[in-house]
Design a protein around this motif. Structure first.
Motif, PDB file in Angstrom:
ATOM      1  N   SER A  81       0.844  -1.186   0.000  1.00  0.00           N
ATOM      2  CA  SER A  81       0.000   0.000   0.000  1.00  0.00           C
ATOM      3  C   SER A  81       0.884   1.244   0.000  1.00  0.00           C
ATOM      4  O   SER A  81       1.924   1.273   0.662  1.00  0.00           O
ATOM      5  CB  SER A  81      -0.911   0.014   1.229  1.00  0.00           C
ATOM      6  OG  SER A  81      -1.764  -1.100   1.237  1.00  0.00           O
TER       7      SER A  81
ATOM      8  N   GLN B  36      -3.734  -3.298  -8.658  1.00  0.00           N
ATOM      9  CA  GLN B  36      -3.894  -3.597  -7.228  1.00  0.00           C
ATOM     10  C   GLN B  36      -5.318  -3.298  -6.766  1.00  0.00           C
ATOM     11  O   GLN B  36      -5.928  -4.088  -6.034  1.00  0.00           O
ATOM     12  CB  GLN B  36      -2.932  -2.752  -6.398  1.00  0.00           C
ATOM     13  CG  GLN B  36      -1.648  -3.423  -6.000  1.00  0.00           C
ATOM     14  CD  GLN B  36      -0.907  -2.617  -4.941  1.00  0.00           C
ATOM     15  OE1 GLN B  36      -1.208  -1.462  -4.665  1.00  0.00           O
ATOM     16  NE2 GLN B  36       0.081  -3.238  -4.330  1.00  0.00           N
TER      17      GLN B  36
ATOM     18  N   LEU C 193      -1.381  -5.218   2.343  1.00  0.00           N
ATOM     19  CA  LEU C 193      -1.374  -5.703   0.971  1.00  0.00           C
ATOM     20  C   LEU C 193       0.055  -5.841   0.482  1.00  0.00           C
ATOM     21  O   LEU C 193       0.936  -5.080   0.873  1.00  0.00           O
ATOM     22  CB  LEU C 193      -2.108  -4.730   0.045  1.00  0.00           C
ATOM     23  CG  LEU C 193      -3.506  -4.275   0.440  1.00  0.00           C
ATOM     24  CD1 LEU C 193      -4.003  -3.245  -0.571  1.00  0.00           C
ATOM     25  CD2 LEU C 193      -4.464  -5.465   0.504  1.00  0.00           C
TER      26      LEU C 193
ATOM     27  N   LEU D 287       2.064  -6.840  -3.360  1.00  0.00           N
ATOM     28  CA  LEU D 287       2.135  -7.320  -4.737  1.00  0.00           C
ATOM     29  C   LEU D 287       3.589  -7.630  -5.057  1.00  0.00           C
ATOM     30  O   LEU D 287       4.469  -6.785  -4.841  1.00  0.00           O
ATOM     31  CB  LEU D 287       1.599  -6.267  -5.707  1.00  0.00           C
ATOM     32  CG  LEU D 287       1.874  -6.520  -7.200  1.00  0.00           C
ATOM     33  CD1 LEU D 287       1.193  -7.795  -7.675  1.00  0.00           C
ATOM     34  CD2 LEU D 287       1.445  -5.328  -8.046  1.00  0.00           C
TER      35      LEU D 287
ATOM     36  N   PHE E 203      -0.499 -11.327  -5.814  1.00  0.00           N
ATOM     37  CA  PHE E 203      -1.098 -10.311  -4.949  1.00  0.00           C
ATOM     38  C   PHE E 203      -1.603 -10.986  -3.682  1.00  0.00           C
ATOM     39  O   PHE E 203      -2.343 -11.972  -3.741  1.00  0.00           O
ATOM     40  CB  PHE E 203      -2.248  -9.621  -5.671  1.00  0.00           C
ATOM     41  CG  PHE E 203      -2.893  -8.515  -4.877  1.00  0.00           C
ATOM     42  CD1 PHE E 203      -2.332  -7.254  -4.836  1.00  0.00           C
ATOM     43  CD2 PHE E 203      -4.057  -8.731  -4.161  1.00  0.00           C
ATOM     44  CE1 PHE E 203      -2.910  -6.225  -4.109  1.00  0.00           C
ATOM     45  CE2 PHE E 203      -4.655  -7.717  -3.423  1.00  0.00           C
ATOM     46  CZ  PHE E 203      -4.076  -6.467  -3.401  1.00  0.00           C
TER      47      PHE E 203
END
Length: 347
Positions: free
Chosen positions: A106, A144, A179, A181, A274
């Motif tokens: 994030s 995302q 989060l 990725l 992700f």
């Protein structure tokens, strides 16, 4: 749920009824896929093929940059575990993974004044972006955002499949979930040996979603111990259950062990993985499952090398410290000990 012999099930998210009247056959198929395999293909997700293709093009352009440019945003510069890692720097269970990658979370400012506060708050912070690729950040953040919406929708469906309210996980994912990725490049093996792209592991989050290019290599371990290939399928993602959902269901949902075998010499592989975690300061809810489900649960996986924690920050930081020992040593040496990281003992 569709499945052929010796293949993973496929879940069609377009069958999900957004009007609050879920299709029971869809929920049954989803629950069984998460229970029996912990891995499944997801179609009907609504994310445009063009956006997926654009993301992989940006990833290809990034990994094609000169090594010196990629090193400018190396993860070793980030106490938040963001940025580029060359092949061989990340470890899985102490063994070297042969892949290069960039980790993006994030987009938030780092927290100040963390003295006497939980160590996991150090994970919040800004990303590192490649200056040479002006469209990279915009494309990544757009993908995302859409992927997060898909996984939140899927998490609601999984909750309903367990005879829970669809909002069961809202308190830990609807505000500011953790989060991550990973854009990943797997170089080909030398001499066509089956090298370790990434070693056998479980993901430490709630749900993971994987976009593959046309090169195979992803495999999942079945309860029998057999490794099942998960080759790319058109317009699908792979979704897998993470440790936090295993904890929340007391082992009814299976966080399956998986790995990536390196491509053959002369080939390479791109993927985007992700990971949907939960808010770092939250505790994962333990769901009161009906007896009809608990009687078929095998309980939590007990692994002394990989203890599971219901407190989100502990579980998340545990994984980052172990996977990136160079970053841990530079920025978080106060958390390390000859045995387990001290973070495991901090509330």
């Amino acid at each position: 749920m569709t499945r052929t012999a010796y293949s993973l099930p496929t879940i069609d998210l377009s069958l999900w009824d957004k009007r609050g009247k879920p299709d029971e056959s869809f929920l049954d198929s989803l629950r069984l896929a998460a229970h029996e395999y912990g891995f499944f293909y997801l179609k009907g997700h609504g994310i445009l093929l063009s956006l997926n293709a654009k993301l992989l093009r940006q990833a290809q352009q990034f990994f094609s940059l000169p090594f010196e440019q990629k090193q400018q945003i190396a993860m070793i510069h980030s106490p938040h575990f963001r940025g580029y890692n060359r092949a061989g720097l990340e470890l899985t269970r102490g063994r070297q993974d042969w892949r290069e990658q960039i980790d993006i979370g994030s987009e938030k400012a780092a927290l100040a004044d963390l003295e006497n506060k939980p160590a996991y708050l150090r994970l919040q912070g800004p990303n590192q972006w490649p200056e040479a690729l002006p469209d990279f950040k915009k494309t990544v953040l757009a993908w995302q955002k859409q992927t997060l919406n898909v996984l939140r929708q899927l998490l609601e469906a999984l909750s309903l499949s367990l005879a829970q309210d669809k909002t069961a996980f809202h308190p830990v994912v609807n505000d500011a979930p953790y989060l991550l990725l990973k854009l990943i490049h797997y170089p080909g093996s030398q001499n066509n040996d089956e090298g370790q792209g990434v070693g056998p592991h479980k993901d430490s989050d709630l749900l993971s979603l994987i976009l593959q290019d046309n090169e195979g290599g992803l495999e999942v371990e079945l309860t029998s111990g057999q490794w099942l290939k998960a080759p790319p399928q058109p317009d699908t993602f792979i979704v897998n259950i993470g440790e936090l959902l295993e904890v929340a269901t007391n082992g009814y949902f299976r966080a399956a062990i998986h790995r990536v075998v390196s491509p053959r010499s002369g080939h390479d592989r791109l993927s985007a993985a992700f990971f949907l975690g939960a808010q770092l300061d939250s505790t994962i809810p333990i769901l009161p499952l009906p007896e009809s489900l608990t009687k078929s649960s095998i309980g939590l996986t007990l692994d002394p090398e990989n203890p599971l924690f219901s407190q989100i920050g502990q579980n998340t930081l545990k994984g980052r410290l172990r996977s990136h020992p160079d970053v841990a040593a530079r920025h978080h040496s106060d958390l390390l000990s000859p045995a387990l990281p001290k973070v495991l003992h901090h509330a």
